[in-house]
Scaffold this motif. Structure first.
Motif, PDB file in Angstrom:
ATOM      1  N   ARG A   1       0.841  -1.208   0.000  1.00 23.43           N
ATOM      2  CA  ARG A   1       0.000   0.000   0.000  1.00 23.43           C
ATOM      3  C   ARG A   1       0.871   1.250   0.000  1.00 23.43           C
ATOM      4  O   ARG A   1       2.038   1.230   0.404  1.00 23.43           O
ATOM      5  CB  ARG A   1      -0.946   0.031   1.205  1.00 23.43           C
ATOM      6  CG  ARG A   1      -0.256  -0.007   2.550  1.00 23.43           C
ATOM      7  CD  ARG A   1      -1.142   0.514   3.659  1.00 23.43           C
ATOM      8  NE  ARG A   1      -1.263   1.965   3.614  1.00 23.43           N
ATOM      9  CZ  ARG A   1      -1.963   2.679   4.491  1.00 23.43           C
ATOM     10  NH1 ARG A   1      -2.623   2.072   5.453  1.00 23.43           N
ATOM     11  NH2 ARG A   1      -2.024   3.994   4.397  1.00 23.43           N
ATOM     12  N   SER A   2       0.272   2.332  -0.418  1.00 23.66           N
ATOM     13  CA  SER A   2       0.971   3.618  -0.473  1.00 23.66           C
ATOM     14  C   SER A   2       0.698   4.431   0.779  1.00 23.66           C
ATOM     15  O   SER A   2      -0.135   4.050   1.613  1.00 23.66           O
ATOM     16  CB  SER A   2       0.503   4.413  -1.698  1.00 23.66           C
ATOM     17  OG  SER A   2      -0.849   4.810  -1.523  1.00 23.66           O
ATOM     18  N   ASP A   3       1.394   5.535   0.895  1.00 25.50           N
ATOM     19  CA  ASP A   3       1.059   6.505   1.931  1.00 25.50           C
ATOM     20  C   ASP A   3      -0.220   7.236   1.531  1.00 25.50           C
ATOM     21  O   ASP A   3      -0.554   7.352   0.343  1.00 25.50           O
ATOM     22  CB  ASP A   3       2.192   7.516   2.112  1.00 25.50           C
ATOM     23  CG  ASP A   3       3.447   6.860   2.664  1.00 25.50           C
ATOM     24  OD1 ASP A   3       3.312   5.859   3.398  1.00 25.50           O
ATOM     25  OD2 ASP A   3       4.554   7.360   2.346  1.00 25.50           O
ATOM     26  N   ALA A   4      -0.941   7.757   2.520  1.00 23.03           N
ATOM     27  CA  ALA A   4      -2.211   8.440   2.252  1.00 23.03           C
ATOM     28  C   ALA A   4      -1.962   9.878   1.808  1.00 23.03           C
ATOM     29  O   ALA A   4      -1.006  10.531   2.244  1.00 23.03           O
ATOM     30  CB  ALA A   4      -3.094   8.424   3.501  1.00 23.03           C
ATOM     31  N   VAL A   5      -2.820  10.317   0.916  1.00 22.67           N
ATOM     32  CA  VAL A   5      -2.804  11.717   0.466  1.00 22.67           C
ATOM     33  C   VAL A   5      -4.123  12.360   0.858  1.00 22.67           C
ATOM     34  O   VAL A   5      -5.145  11.686   1.016  1.00 22.67           O
ATOM     35  CB  VAL A   5      -2.588  11.819  -1.057  1.00 22.67           C
ATOM     36  CG1 VAL A   5      -1.222  11.293  -1.444  1.00 22.67           C
ATOM     37  CG2 VAL A   5      -3.679  11.085  -1.819  1.00 22.67           C
ATOM     38  N   THR A   6      -4.089  13.697   1.018  1.00 19.88           N
ATOM     39  CA  THR A   6      -5.267  14.429   1.489  1.00 19.88           C
ATOM     40  C   THR A   6      -5.982  15.109   0.335  1.00 19.88           C
ATOM     41  O   THR A   6      -5.349  15.772  -0.489  1.00 19.88           O
ATOM     42  CB  THR A   6      -4.860  15.489   2.536  1.00 19.88           C
ATOM     43  OG1 THR A   6      -4.199  14.825   3.622  1.00 19.88           O
ATOM     44  CG2 THR A   6      -6.076  16.238   3.061  1.00 19.88           C
ATOM     45  N   VAL A   7      -7.267  14.921   0.314  1.00 18.52           N
ATOM     46  CA  VAL A   7      -8.134  15.588  -0.667  1.00 18.52           C
ATOM     47  C   VAL A   7      -9.088  16.488   0.108  1.00 18.52           C
ATOM     48  O   VAL A   7      -9.723  16.058   1.079  1.00 18.52           O
ATOM     49  CB  VAL A   7      -8.928  14.574  -1.512  1.00 18.52           C
ATOM     50  CG1 VAL A   7      -9.923  15.299  -2.414  1.00 18.52           C
ATOM     51  CG2 VAL A   7      -7.980  13.733  -2.333  1.00 18.52           C
ATOM     52  N   THR A   8      -9.173  17.754  -0.311  1.00 17.10           N
ATOM     53  CA  THR A   8     -10.051  18.728   0.361  1.00 17.10           C
ATOM     54  C   THR A   8     -11.107  19.196  -0.618  1.00 17.10           C
ATOM     55  O   THR A   8     -10.784  19.667  -1.718  1.00 17.10           O
ATOM     56  CB  THR A   8      -9.253  19.938   0.866  1.00 17.10           C
ATOM     57  OG1 THR A   8      -8.220  19.478   1.738  1.00 17.10           O
ATOM     58  CG2 THR A   8     -10.150  20.913   1.618  1.00 17.10           C
ATOM     59  N   VAL A   9     -12.360  19.096  -0.206  1.00 19.54           N
ATOM     60  CA  VAL A   9     -13.489  19.537  -1.033  1.00 19.54           C
ATOM     61  C   VAL A   9     -14.086  20.783  -0.411  1.00 19.54           C
ATOM     62  O   VAL A   9     -14.460  20.785   0.761  1.00 19.54           O
ATOM     63  CB  VAL A   9     -14.559  18.430  -1.157  1.00 19.54           C
ATOM     64  CG1 VAL A   9     -15.755  18.933  -1.968  1.00 19.54           C
ATOM     65  CG2 VAL A   9     -13.968  17.190  -1.803  1.00 19.54           C
ATOM     66  N   HIS A  10     -14.161  21.850  -1.205  1.00 16.86           N
ATOM     67  CA  HIS A  10     -14.808  23.091  -0.771  1.00 16.86           C
ATOM     68  C   HIS A  10     -16.223  23.109  -1.323  1.00 16.86           C
ATOM     69  O   HIS A  10     -16.431  22.970  -2.530  1.00 16.86           O
ATOM     70  CB  HIS A  10     -14.035  24.313  -1.267  1.00 16.86           C
ATOM     71  CG  HIS A  10     -12.631  24.367  -0.769  1.00 16.86           C
ATOM     72  ND1 HIS A  10     -12.309  24.684   0.533  1.00 16.86           N
ATOM     73  CD2 HIS A  10     -11.447  24.118  -1.394  1.00 16.86           C
ATOM     74  CE1 HIS A  10     -10.998  24.641   0.690  1.00 16.86           C
ATOM     75  NE2 HIS A  10     -10.450  24.291  -0.469  1.00 16.86           N
TER      76      HIS A  10
END
Length: 314
Positions: free
Chosen positions: A160-169
């Protein structure tokens, strides 16, 4: 007698080589006399000698072409073999196509990459702290905020990979825009109302100033009327000046007797003024211009006392 010929290299065990296995390379040749000198090369580097070359716990770094050199006193000959080491996905990572910040209703694309042999064809997407997958495939479209990671698979394993952050406005709905518009309109209306009130107050102040200025005037004549606006609590004073009456030539000196004119000034207090203040006496300064005859008489009759006239203001 002849030099080595028909040189070959065999791999044991045969078949697929997986990272972590032990591999043996065996070099054989046809020569007379038999070749007794064998050397192993990887590229241009000598990695071993002897007819057999062993690699324990082989890794992906051991993949590549290996050569065996067989030699006798009549000559030498090379034979090559390629090692293809299989391994599970490694160095798995996620790339965000964009900044990672999106507006509600849009999506951001996440791309998973890995190093594996054979290449990984199976990818699963997860949201952090959730056990079930939220997507599959090498790319994934995220529609909501959160931390996402991918897991790459091949027949030899997964990683598995490291987690990335997704931000929804979130976009502002029509009702929010309507509320903002109404608030702005109300704000401008309040500003207009305050501006009008200020203008009226300034006009009223100017009118009261004019009325106040009218209270301070020089009055000529016998009858004097001074009115006070109900908006003023302070006592106002009027200066009353009397002009010298015209002198009739046919009038005897007896009529030159000093004439004293009185001015009755009525002062109306504001209803809000305390009754105790109504009892206070207000005085007007009255300048009296005596006739010239009276002045002459006062010079002659120096024994007369000066007359002091008081005007009582109610």
């Amino acid at each position: 007698m002849y030099p080595p010929k028909s040189v070959s290299v065999s791999i044991s065990p045969s078949g697929e080589i997986v990272s972590g296995d032990s591999v043996t390379l065996i070099c054989s040749s046809d020569s007379n006399p038999p070749a007794l000198n064998f050397s192993w090369f990887k590229g241009r580097t000598i990695v071993g000698s002897g007819r057999i070359y062993n690699i324990s716990k082989i890794s992906s770094d051991d993949s590549g072409e290996y050569k065996c050199k067989s030699r006798n006193k009549h000559g030498e000959k090379y034979s090559a073999v390629t090692l293809n080491v299989m391994y599970s996905p490694r160095n798995v990572s996620v790339m965000i196509n964009g900044s990672g910040e999106i507006v509600s209703g849009d999506s951001v694309t996440l791309i998973c990459s890995s190093d594996s042999n054979p290449p990984a064809l199976n990818f699963s997407w997860f949201k952090e702290n959730e056990s079930s997958a939220v997507g599959s495939g090498q790319s994934f479209s995220a529609l909501q905020s959160g931390r996402f990671y991918c897991q790459a698979h091949n027949q030899h394993g997964s990683q598995r990979s490291d987690a990335v952050t997704v931000t929804v406005h979130h976009r502002l709905g029509w009702h929010v825009w309507l509320g903002i518009s109404v608030a702005c309109v109300g704000f401008f209306i309040i500003i207009i109302i305050l501006f009008i009130m200020r203008k009226r107050r300034d006009a009223k102040t100017e009118d009261l100033t004019v009325k106040q200025d009218n209270l301070y005037s020089d009055v000529t004549g016998r009858d004097v009327h001074v009115s006070e606006s109900a908006d003023f609590d302070d006592a106002q004073y009027a200066t009353v000046a009397f002009s010298k009456p015209r002198r009739d030539r046919n009038t005897s000196d007896h009529r030159d007797t000093e004439e004293i004119q009185y001015a009755t000034v009525q002062h109306h207090k504001n209803k809000q003024t305390r009754r105790s203040e109504e009892n206070e006496s207000q005085y007007d300064n009255i300048r009296i211009h005596q006739p010239e005859s009276a002045v002459r008489r006062s010079n002659v009759e120096s024994v007369e006392e000066d007359s002091v006239i008081y005007s009582h203001v109610k």
